[in-house]
Motif scaffolding. Structure first.
Motif, short mmCIF file in Angstrom:
data_model
loop_
_atom_site.label_atom_id
_atom_site.label_comp_id
_atom_site.label_asym_id
_atom_site.label_seq_id
_atom_site.Cartn_x
_atom_site.Cartn_y
_atom_site.Cartn_z
N GLN A 34 41.62 34.88 36.85
CA GLN A 34 41.03 33.58 36.50
C GLN A 34 41.52 32.47 37.43
O GLN A 34 40.91 31.41 37.51
CB GLN A 34 41.36 33.21 35.03
CG GLN A 34 41.08 34.30 33.99
CD GLN A 34 39.66 34.84 34.04
OE1 GLN A 34 38.71 34.07 34.07
NE2 GLN A 34 39.52 36.16 34.07
N GLN A 35 42.62 32.73 38.12
CA GLN A 35 43.17 31.69 39.01
C GLN A 35 42.73 31.90 40.46
O GLN A 35 43.32 31.34 41.39
CB GLN A 35 44.70 31.62 38.86
CG GLN A 35 45.09 31.25 37.44
CD GLN A 35 46.57 30.96 37.25
OE1 GLN A 35 47.24 30.46 38.14
NE2 GLN A 35 47.08 31.26 36.07
N GLY A 36 41.71 32.69 40.65
CA GLY A 36 41.16 32.88 42.00
C GLY A 36 41.60 34.18 42.63
O GLY A 36 42.59 34.80 42.20
N SER A 37 40.89 34.59 43.68
CA SER A 37 41.13 35.92 44.22
C SER A 37 42.45 36.00 45.00
O SER A 37 43.09 37.05 45.02
CB SER A 37 39.95 36.37 45.09
OG SER A 37 39.85 35.56 46.23
N ALA A 38 42.88 34.91 45.61
CA ALA A 38 44.16 34.94 46.33
C ALA A 38 45.32 35.11 45.34
O ALA A 38 46.24 35.89 45.56
CB ALA A 38 44.34 33.68 47.17
N ALA A 39 45.22 34.36 44.23
CA ALA A 39 46.25 34.46 43.19
C ALA A 39 46.25 35.87 42.58
O ALA A 39 47.31 36.45 42.30
CB ALA A 39 46.01 33.41 42.11
N HIS A 40 45.05 36.39 42.39
CA HIS A 40 44.91 37.73 41.82
C HIS A 40 45.60 38.76 42.71
O HIS A 40 46.34 39.64 42.25
CB HIS A 40 43.42 38.05 41.67
CG HIS A 40 43.15 39.31 40.91
ND1 HIS A 40 42.00 40.02 41.06
CD2 HIS A 40 43.90 40.00 40.00
CE1 HIS A 40 42.04 41.08 40.26
NE2 HIS A 40 43.18 41.08 39.62
N LEU A 41 45.36 38.62 43.99
CA LEU A 41 45.95 39.54 44.97
C LEU A 41 47.48 39.46 44.96
O LEU A 41 48.17 40.49 44.94
CB LEU A 41 45.41 39.12 46.34
CG LEU A 41 45.42 40.10 47.48
CD1 LEU A 41 44.74 41.39 47.10
CD2 LEU A 41 44.70 39.48 48.69
N ARG A 42 48.01 38.25 44.93
CA ARG A 42 49.47 38.09 44.91
C ARG A 42 50.05 38.66 43.62
O ARG A 42 51.12 39.27 43.62
CB ARG A 42 49.85 36.61 45.05
CG ARG A 42 49.52 36.00 46.42
CD ARG A 42 50.25 34.66 46.63
NE ARG A 42 50.07 33.73 45.53
CZ ARG A 42 49.05 32.86 45.42
NH1 ARG A 42 48.13 32.79 46.36
NH2 ARG A 42 48.98 32.04 44.37
N PHE A 43 49.33 38.45 42.52
CA PHE A 43 49.80 38.99 41.24
C PHE A 43 49.85 40.52 41.29
O PHE A 43 50.83 41.15 40.90
CB PHE A 43 48.89 38.54 40.10
CG PHE A 43 49.20 39.25 38.80
CD1 PHE A 43 50.24 38.80 37.99
CD2 PHE A 43 48.48 40.38 38.41
CE1 PHE A 43 50.55 39.48 36.81
CE2 PHE A 43 48.79 41.06 37.24
CZ PHE A 43 49.83 40.60 36.45
N ALA A 44 48.77 41.11 41.78
CA ALA A 44 48.68 42.58 41.81
C ALA A 44 49.80 43.16 42.67
O ALA A 44 50.48 44.13 42.29
CB ALA A 44 47.32 43.01 42.34
N LEU A 45 50.00 42.54 43.82
CA LEU A 45 51.05 43.01 44.71
C LEU A 45 52.42 42.88 44.05
O LEU A 45 53.26 43.79 44.12
CB LEU A 45 50.98 42.16 45.99
CG LEU A 45 51.34 42.80 47.31
CD1 LEU A 45 50.65 44.13 47.54
CD2 LEU A 45 50.99 41.84 48.45
N SER A 46 52.64 41.76 43.38
CA SER A 46 53.94 41.54 42.71
C SER A 46 54.17 42.56 41.61
O SER A 46 55.27 43.12 41.48
CB SER A 46 53.99 40.12 42.12
OG SER A 46 53.84 39.17 43.14
#
Lengths: 207, 207
Positions: free
Chosen positions: A81-93
């Motif tokens: 919900q916070q955008g695809s860049a945030a999603h990507l960083r979350f997934a990686l983390s």
């Protein structure tokens, strides 16, 4: 930008390596990564044999504390919900927390992943609580994966429409190596011979 | 010269394409091809489930008129008695007869393949009649395949020891294309990430 879609399951160590690969190569190759979800637990569930398109057992309908991979999926949709860049960083983390640091895929790890990824935490938690919406999004992803015939993670979909499960065992994050491997992978899928499968045999012990 | 071993089953259209590929690329890359055998019928036999290393049902012990792929294997071992170049030409001829011209893998096709490959025909027939020796050689190949963990054909073994099942659907015999695809294949297997699997999903119809 070239859009690459990656189907992942947080449970899968190969999905972690796959995301690290494309994440490392992305800035050098102008790749924009879209993350989608595929559930190994749902795919391999005994009740779903032969029912990939219309599963009897659906992870998105299970209790939150049930299947090991469910909470991570819901949290992943909350992060999205916070955008695809945030999603990507979350997934990686979250993948690093689980596969590199050995942490379980529980609420604490999800919150820590959101923090490490620089998400707005209150918004993340509020979006996670909107559970029905997240479950619907997950269902939609899993249906798209089934239609594509995804059977494991990571599965990449290239801008050309070529798609493949791509499994490797040694983590590649050094940019030059990642770019090189990504280019090999795409060249293979784009080759006119239409490569369907490459798979190493597993050498047997004894005889 | 770089020795490449190819495990094949004459029944398999992908093994045919695999041999055409490496045969077309060989003169340009200095490859020396050794053919060995792997039996899909034996591997997939219901009596052999979980017994790849020590199969209950062995194709090399079946009657000559029994399994579809047996005669071609025995003929292949007979052709091998005339050297590896003759063996290669025989295999290519028989695979083309079967997969390109739709001929069955019977004695007539084996004889025609031997003729097309320029073998000494009387010697070929005499070697084929030494059936016990040919069956022993076949057994030896199948045991080597099982030890390596071969599960399908074509499986290639590179000079580095890297091995992989490699399946593609469009025949590649134009030398430049074949060299290019072979180099991609070997670069993939030699890549430091240790690629284990690449496999396209099969898109599902409807939903």
């Amino acid at each position: 930008m070239q859009n690459v879609t990656l189907y992942l399951d947080y449970l899968c160590p190969f999905a972690w390596r796959g995301l690290e690969l494309v994440y490392a190569a992305a800035p050098y190759l102008g790749l924009e990564i879209t993350l989608r979800h595929f559930s190994l637990e749902q795919h391999n569930h005994p009740q779903n044999r032969g029912l990939a398109q219309n599963p009897a057992w659906r992870i998105a309908q299970q209790p939150r504390s049930g299947p090991r991979g469910l909470l991570a999926f819901l949290a992943s949709h909350a992060a999205r919900q916070q955008g695809s860049a945030a999603h990507l960083r979350f997934a990686l983390s979250l993948l690093r927390l689980h596969h590199q640091e050995g942490r379980p895929l529980d609420e604490e790890s999800c919150v820590e992943a959101a923090q490490r990824a620089g998400l707005e935490l209150e918004r993340f938690l509020a979006d996670l609580e909107e559970e029905e919406a997240r479950r619907k999004e997950l269902t939609y992803d899993l249906e798209a994966a089934a239609e594509l015939g995804v059977f494991g993670t990571p599965t990449f979909v290239l801008p050309s429409g070529d798609a493949a499960y791509f499994r490797f065992t040694h983590l590649t994050v050094e940019p030059e190596l990642a770019v090189n491997l990504w280019e090999l992978f795409t060249a293979f899928l784009h080759n006119g011979a239409h490569v369907e499968t490459l798979k190493r045999p597993q050498r047997q012990q004894g005889a």
